[in-house]
Design a protein around this motif. Structure first.
Motif, mmCIF file in Angstrom:
data_model
loop_
_atom_site.group_PDB
_atom_site.id
_atom_site.type_symbol
_atom_site.label_atom_id
_atom_site.label_comp_id
_atom_site.label_asym_id
_atom_site.label_seq_id
_atom_site.Cartn_x
_atom_site.Cartn_y
_atom_site.Cartn_z
ATOM 1 N N ALA A 98 4.838 -15.353 -17.758
ATOM 2 C CA ALA A 98 3.768 -16.190 -18.186
ATOM 3 C C ALA A 98 3.405 -17.230 -17.379
ATOM 4 C CB ALA A 98 4.756 -16.871 -19.846
ATOM 5 N N TYR A 99 1.931 -17.651 -17.431
ATOM 6 C CA TYR A 99 1.829 -19.059 -16.676
ATOM 7 C C TYR A 99 0.949 -19.827 -17.796
ATOM 8 C CZ TYR A 99 -3.146 -17.221 -16.640
ATOM 9 O OH TYR A 99 -4.259 -16.462 -16.691
ATOM 10 N N SER A 100 1.080 -21.039 -17.208
ATOM 11 C CA SER A 100 0.496 -22.276 -18.418
ATOM 12 C C SER A 100 1.437 -22.015 -19.706
ATOM 13 C CB SER A 100 -1.070 -21.862 -18.797
ATOM 14 O OG SER A 100 -1.701 -22.066 -17.273
ATOM 15 N N THR A 101 2.570 -21.959 -19.636
ATOM 16 C CA THR A 101 3.534 -21.864 -20.653
ATOM 17 C C THR A 101 3.396 -23.155 -21.627
ATOM 18 O OG1 THR A 101 4.716 -20.970 -19.193
ATOM 19 C CG2 THR A 101 5.893 -21.082 -21.319
ATOM 20 N N PHE A 102 2.905 -24.211 -21.395
ATOM 21 C CA PHE A 102 3.012 -25.305 -21.972
ATOM 22 C C PHE A 102 1.426 -25.504 -22.728
ATOM 23 C CE2 PHE A 102 5.767 -27.002 -18.628
ATOM 24 C CZ PHE A 102 7.121 -26.566 -19.346
ATOM 25 N N GLY A 103 0.609 -24.381 -22.568
ATOM 26 C CA GLY A 103 -0.723 -24.573 -23.173
ATOM 27 C C GLY A 103 -1.485 -25.470 -22.535
ATOM 28 N N PRO A 104 -2.219 -26.428 -23.512
ATOM 29 C CA PRO A 104 -3.273 -27.374 -23.057
ATOM 30 C C PRO A 104 -2.738 -28.259 -21.758
ATOM 31 C CG PRO A 104 -2.708 -27.573 -24.937
ATOM 32 C CD PRO A 104 -2.090 -26.422 -24.815
ATOM 33 N N ALA A 105 -1.555 -28.387 -21.632
ATOM 34 C CA ALA A 105 -1.161 -29.519 -20.759
ATOM 35 C C ALA A 105 -1.523 -29.192 -19.419
ATOM 36 C CB ALA A 105 0.328 -29.493 -21.116
ATOM 37 N N SER A 106 -1.464 -27.884 -18.859
ATOM 38 C CA SER A 106 -1.857 -27.313 -17.519
ATOM 39 C C SER A 106 -3.400 -27.588 -17.389
ATOM 40 C CB SER A 106 -1.682 -25.942 -17.425
ATOM 41 O OG SER A 106 -0.241 -25.628 -17.757
ATOM 42 N N PHE A 107 -4.050 -27.874 -18.402
ATOM 43 C CA PHE A 107 -5.764 -27.857 -18.216
ATOM 44 C C PHE A 107 -6.192 -29.168 -18.407
ATOM 45 C CE2 PHE A 107 -4.399 -23.697 -18.733
ATOM 46 C CZ PHE A 107 -5.056 -23.003 -17.721
ATOM 47 N N VAL A 108 -5.556 -30.197 -18.975
ATOM 48 C CA VAL A 108 -6.001 -31.530 -19.446
ATOM 49 C C VAL A 108 -6.803 -32.272 -18.086
ATOM 50 C CG1 VAL A 108 -5.496 -33.963 -20.060
ATOM 51 C CG2 VAL A 108 -4.722 -31.908 -21.434
ATOM 52 N N GLU A 109 -5.855 -32.275 -16.940
ATOM 53 C CA GLU A 109 -6.511 -32.893 -15.730
ATOM 54 C C GLU A 109 -7.416 -32.294 -14.997
ATOM 55 O OE1 GLU A 109 -3.552 -31.258 -12.159
ATOM 56 O OE2 GLU A 109 -2.565 -31.979 -14.092
ATOM 57 N N MET A 110 -7.988 -30.953 -15.612
ATOM 58 C CA MET A 110 -9.171 -30.225 -15.078
ATOM 59 C C MET A 110 -10.336 -30.462 -15.873
ATOM 60 S SD MET A 110 -7.178 -26.637 -14.195
ATOM 61 C CE MET A 110 -8.536 -26.085 -13.785
ATOM 62 N N ASP A 111 -10.140 -31.415 -16.900
ATOM 63 C CA ASP A 111 -11.332 -32.053 -17.637
ATOM 64 C C ASP A 111 -11.857 -30.677 -18.395
ATOM 65 O OD1 ASP A 111 -12.608 -34.005 -18.567
ATOM 66 O OD2 ASP A 111 -14.431 -33.498 -17.368
ATOM 67 N N HIS A 112 -10.832 -30.097 -18.707
ATOM 68 C CA HIS A 112 -11.018 -28.835 -19.842
ATOM 69 C C HIS A 112 -11.637 -29.207 -20.981
ATOM 70 C CE1 HIS A 112 -10.967 -24.875 -21.743
ATOM 71 N NE2 HIS A 112 -10.537 -24.291 -20.626
ATOM 72 N N PRO A 113 -12.703 -28.888 -21.621
ATOM 73 C CA PRO A 113 -13.106 -29.293 -23.242
ATOM 74 C C PRO A 113 -12.011 -29.100 -24.086
ATOM 75 C CG PRO A 113 -14.824 -27.582 -22.103
ATOM 76 C CD PRO A 113 -13.740 -27.969 -21.085
ATOM 77 N N LEU A 114 -11.444 -27.851 -23.952
ATOM 78 C CA LEU A 114 -11.022 -27.230 -25.239
ATOM 79 C C LEU A 114 -9.335 -28.151 -25.163
ATOM 80 C CD1 LEU A 114 -10.364 -25.363 -27.412
ATOM 81 C CD2 LEU A 114 -9.664 -23.390 -25.908
ATOM 82 N N ALA A 115 -8.936 -28.127 -23.891
ATOM 83 C CA ALA A 115 -7.647 -28.725 -23.753
ATOM 84 C C ALA A 115 -7.729 -30.425 -24.052
ATOM 85 C CB ALA A 115 -7.217 -28.658 -22.165
ATOM 86 N N LYS A 116 -8.926 -30.831 -23.921
ATOM 87 C CA LYS A 116 -8.770 -32.163 -24.469
ATOM 88 C C LYS A 116 -8.830 -32.469 -26.037
ATOM 89 C CE LYS A 116 -12.607 -33.222 -21.920
ATOM 90 N NZ LYS A 116 -13.807 -33.974 -21.235
ATOM 91 N N THR A 117 -9.245 -31.490 -26.789
ATOM 92 C CA THR A 117 -9.248 -31.415 -28.142
ATOM 93 C C THR A 117 -8.093 -30.992 -28.576
ATOM 94 O OG1 THR A 117 -10.620 -29.603 -28.342
ATOM 95 C CG2 THR A 117 -11.858 -31.619 -28.145
#
Length: 318
Positions: free
Chosen positions: A211-230
């Motif tokens: 498994a990668y990105s096991t913490f879900g949105p936490a891995s993508f917030v810094e990438m300005d991912h719109p879904l991860a921010k909400t």
């Protein structure tokens, strides 16, 4: 392959050597990299330094890397495996995976820019698709695993081969013609995206799941991912926090144990020594079946690593 490893996605090349060295010093024995991460050479130096300092022997460390999308044609697979193996400088890779079931037009490695979906760092020129059947790519991957066995004297680049970001239908198709079946399937996997049928299908066929990105949105917030921010951060979810409080563990340890207790390997990254040690120590408790199910019930098919969401979508997921 160890059940808990250290991932180097988004680790800057300038600090990758130190990060990997310190991970090994902490106790990690699985290092997960990829050509796409653009830090293989530096990470390899970290492993080499750990070996030179007597922290580990080469056979103690399991190194994974991946074939990028521009190199799916058979004439490029071995070439890129050699290049990646040379970059790590360890004699061989323990596992070499097809990074995505997506073939992009060939770009000379010297011209590749990160992130590798685009031709330029400004992300204005898209890498076009260049269809190559997976049977061709996998056949070339199999030659990597056979080098040094059926062809003595040839350098063996990879001890095992596998895939990443594949779905069940493609795995079934691959297994129908593979002479060597994939040893590993690596996927995005967390309680918001449990992919139950995919995990079960792989494990039923003797394919280890990572498994990668096991913490879900936490891995993508810094990438300005719109879904991860909400999205509600998994580490702040009441279900995760409640289980963590019960066992005196961190929410991160609960999310990692949700995987490892189901025999899914994890590859978290942390730049903080204390958190890195906590992540490694995630297998020291067992949750009940009800608690595992309560985490799985958070599934809402929320995927963050999705090429279908890019400016020029590649729709590999349903």
């Amino acid at each position: 392959m160890p059940l808990v490893g250290f991932g180097i996605w988004k680790v800057p090349s300038s600090s990758a050597g130190d990060s990997v060295y310190n991970a090994i010093k902490t106790g990690y024995r699985l290092i997960d990299g990829a050509y796409d991460y653009m830090n293989s050479k530096e990470a390899g130096k970290g492993v080499q330094a750990a070996i030179a300092d007597g922290l580990v022997k080469r056979e103690d460390v399991f190194v994974t890397s991946k074939l990028w999308n521009n190199y799916h044609k058979k004439e490029h697979v071995v070439e890129m495996a050699k290049m990646e193996n040379d970059a790590w400088g360890l004699g061989y890779l323990d596992a070499y995976l097809v990074h995505f079931p997506i073939s992009l037009k060939y770009i000379p490695p010297t011209e590749v820019k990160y992130p590798c979906w685009w031709k330029d760092e400004a992300r204005t020129v898209w890498n076009d698709l260049d269809p190559v059947p997976m049977s061709e790519t996998w056949g070339a991957m199999e030659t990597l695993a056979l080098r040094g066995q059926e062809a003595p004297g040839k350098e063996r680049f990879a001890r095992s081969i596998g895939v990443s970001n594949f779905h069940t239908q493609l795995l079934y198709d691959l297994l129908s013609y593979a002479k060597i079946k994939p040893a590993v399937l690596q996927i995005e996997h967390h309680p918001y995206l449990i992919s139950e049928h995919l995990v079960n299908m792989a494990q039923e066929n003797g394919i280890a799941v990572t498994a990668y990105s096991t913490f879900g949105p936490a891995s993508f917030v810094e990438m300005d991912h719109p879904l991860a921010k909400t999205a509600m951060p998994l580490m702040e979810h009441s279900t995760v926090k409640g289980i963590a409080d019960k066992y005196g563990k961190t929410p991160a340890q609960v999310l990692l144990r949700w995987c490892t207790q189901r025999n899914v390997a994890v590859i978290p990254k942390s730049n903080h020594p204390e958190r890195a040690l906590q992540n490694l120590d995630c297998c020291t408790f067992d949750m009940t079946a009800d608690e595992l199910n309560s985490l799985s019930s958070l599934d809402c098919r929320m995927r963050f690593n999705d090429p279908g969401a890019l400016d020029k979508p590649i729709r590999i997921w349903v």
